[in-house]
Design a protein around this motif. Structure first.
Motif, short mmCIF file in Angstrom:
data_model
loop_
_atom_site.label_atom_id
_atom_site.label_comp_id
_atom_site.label_asym_id
_atom_site.label_seq_id
_atom_site.Cartn_x
_atom_site.Cartn_y
_atom_site.Cartn_z
N ASP A 139 0.85 -1.18 0.00
CA ASP A 139 0.00 0.00 0.00
C ASP A 139 0.89 1.24 0.00
O ASP A 139 1.56 1.53 0.99
CB ASP A 139 -0.90 -0.01 1.24
CG ASP A 139 -1.83 1.20 1.31
OD1 ASP A 139 -1.84 2.00 0.36
OD2 ASP A 139 -2.52 1.35 2.34
N VAL A 140 0.90 1.97 -1.10
CA VAL A 140 1.77 3.14 -1.23
C VAL A 140 1.02 4.45 -1.09
O VAL A 140 1.58 5.52 -1.33
CB VAL A 140 2.52 3.12 -2.59
CG1 VAL A 140 3.39 1.88 -2.69
CG2 VAL A 140 1.55 3.19 -3.76
N SER A 141 -0.25 4.39 -0.66
CA SER A 141 -1.05 5.61 -0.60
C SER A 141 -0.44 6.66 0.32
O SER A 141 -0.51 7.86 0.04
CB SER A 141 -2.47 5.28 -0.14
OG SER A 141 -2.48 4.65 1.13
N GLY A 142 0.16 6.22 1.42
CA GLY A 142 0.77 7.18 2.34
C GLY A 142 1.98 7.86 1.75
O GLY A 142 2.30 8.99 2.13
N TYR A 143 2.67 7.20 0.85
CA TYR A 143 3.85 7.77 0.21
C TYR A 143 3.48 8.66 -0.98
O TYR A 143 4.11 9.68 -1.21
CB TYR A 143 4.79 6.66 -0.26
CG TYR A 143 5.27 5.74 0.83
CD1 TYR A 143 5.93 6.25 1.95
CD2 TYR A 143 5.06 4.37 0.76
CE1 TYR A 143 6.36 5.41 2.97
CE2 TYR A 143 5.50 3.52 1.77
CZ TYR A 143 6.14 4.04 2.86
OH TYR A 143 6.57 3.21 3.87
N VAL A 144 2.46 8.26 -1.74
CA VAL A 144 2.09 8.99 -2.95
C VAL A 144 1.17 10.16 -2.63
O VAL A 144 1.30 11.24 -3.20
CB VAL A 144 1.43 8.04 -3.96
CG1 VAL A 144 0.92 8.81 -5.18
CG2 VAL A 144 2.43 6.97 -4.41
N GLY A 145 0.23 9.95 -1.70
CA GLY A 145 -0.73 11.00 -1.38
C GLY A 145 -1.53 11.39 -2.60
O GLY A 145 -2.01 10.54 -3.35
N ALA A 146 -1.66 12.70 -2.81
CA ALA A 146 -2.40 13.21 -3.97
C ALA A 146 -1.46 13.66 -5.07
O ALA A 146 -1.84 14.45 -5.94
CB ALA A 146 -3.29 14.37 -3.53
N SER A 147 -0.23 13.17 -5.06
CA SER A 147 0.77 13.60 -6.02
C SER A 147 0.90 12.60 -7.16
O SER A 147 0.21 11.58 -7.19
CB SER A 147 2.12 13.78 -5.30
OG SER A 147 3.07 14.34 -6.16
#
Length: 406
Positions: free
Chosen positions: A133-141
């Motif tokens: 899960d990479v959502s915390g690293y990518v965010g809205a970028s």
């Protein structure tokens, strides 16, 4: 050579990943790109760093100075260096792109600064964490996450290939940038899910001649990305018709927004037409990932990795309460459209999720709790959200708001 004056910033903790950092910088130079290296090591080393920007220089960008970074506490040091690097990178005027290398700590160090950069600036993160899960690293970028396969610990036949590919990926993005197309059309943000696709496609078709329609997939990150652009003044209006991320936020789904959802509407005061698209479902992954407490619920197996759960009347009332609180904080022009014929393709007469009782719990609660004014309006429509008449009404309402603003 790069066509624009500037550099690709190659970043890592060189005390443990120096060989990999300089291998990547060599690959970039051989590809014809200008590169500078940045060392984010948080532990003191006896030898001076060979990077163009040593860790002491980066640490000085922390509001409390380098002592906040070199504090002896690993966790605090990582957080402090991440803040220092974010401040440093934000001030660079010669940055054309960023490539980072790291494990869990390095990824946590580097990606917050990447997230703060504008959309479109090339960003590549080679990470051991990229297969989860990479959502915390990518965010809205628009960070490109590359799984390192082997640990980022030494050079070998696998790591050379992966690191080299990543270097060539960002070199290509910098050396061959996408030509910017100038447009004088106002930009609109629209939210869409698979089960609201006919609605959003119809709305976009009706508006695209006069507006630049930016459609965001309502997967948690999609809503965040749209609101980030709204907060940045890059959107002139919203048709936030698919608000399903609220379901997952409140009831533990995997495509959740966060507590800031809809705050950009209040902050920007841009004209907004909203609706309850896909509020009839909570999203989970493979059936085995559904929490045990939901075992007796109604499910639709969308595909092998997506399981949808029908929301109950009680959950609909809770969502309406949460959304109403957000709407009551908005002072701009908002129209909330309620499709009485169903909130999604699955919530229509004859379909699995059709539940007038659940929908009415949402509608009644929203109408009771929203403080309606001349600028904050709720309208019922006797259509399913995917009926063309609903799309026509949404476009009509938005045009009236936009004309009122102009």
């Amino acid at each position: 050579m790069t066509t624009n004056s500037g550099f690709i910033y190659a970043v890592a903790t060189a005390d443990t990943k120096g060989r990999e950092l300089f291998y990547v910088s060599d690959c970039l130079r051989k590809a014809g790109a200008e590169v500078v290296t940045v060392d984010l090591s948080t532990q003191p080393v006896s030898e001076p760093s060979a990077a163009d920007f040593p860790p002491e220089l980066i640490a000085d960008f922390h509001p409390q100075g380098r002592q906040a970074v070199f504090c002896g506490d690993r966790g605090k040091a990582i957080d402090a260096m991440a803040l220092a690097f974010k401040t440093f990178l934000n001030q660079r005027q010669d940055l054309l792109g960023v490539i980072g290398l790291g494990g869990s700590c390095g990824t946590a160090l580097i990606t917050p600064a990447m997230q703060a950069l504008p959309i479109g600036v090339p960003k590549v993160m080679v990470s051991t964490m990229a297969s989860g899960d990479v959502s915390g690293y990518v965010g809205a970028s628009d960070i490109s996450m590359v799984y390192s396969v082997t640990d980022v610990s030494g050079l070998n036949r696998i790591s050379r290939q992966v690191l080299g590919n990543a270097a060539h990926q960002i070199a290509g993005a910098v050396l061959f940038p996408v030509a910017e197309e100038s447009s004088d059309k106002p930009a609109l943000g629209l939210t869409m899910f698979g089960v609201t696709t006919p609605c959003i496609q119809a709305v976009s078709t009706m508006l695209e001649e006069r507006y630049d329609c930016l459609v965001f997939h309502a997967t948690g990150s999609g809503g965040k990305a749209m609101e980030k652009l709204a907060d940045s003044g890059m959107l002139n209006g919203l048709l936030d018709l698919t608000t399903t991320e609220v379901c997952d936020y409140l009831f533990g789904g995997v495509l959740a927004c966060d507590e800031t959802r809809f705050d950009a509407v209040a902050n920007s005061r841009i004209p907004c037409v909203m609706s309850c698209g896909a509020l009839d479902m909570v999203n989970f992954g493979h059936p085995s990932t559904v929490p045990e407490k939901y075992a007796d619920r109604l499910f639709y197996h969308h595909n092998a990795q997506v399981t949808l759960m029908r929301t109950t009347p009680e959950e609909n009332a809770a969502m309406a309460t949460w959304i109403a609180d957000k709407l009551n904080r908005c002072e701009g022009d908002i129209v909330f459209l309620i499709p009485e014929g169903g909130f999604s393709a699955l919530d229509a007469q004859g379909q699995l999720f059709w539940s007038p009782e659940a929908n009415q719990a949402f509608i009644g609660t929203l109408e009771a709790k929203v403080k309606q004014t001349s600028r904050r309006v709720i309208r019922r429509l006797p259509f399913n959200i995917n009926d063309v008449q609903f799309a026509q009404a949404a476009v009509r309402e938005f045009r009236q708001l936009a004309e009122k603003e102009s």
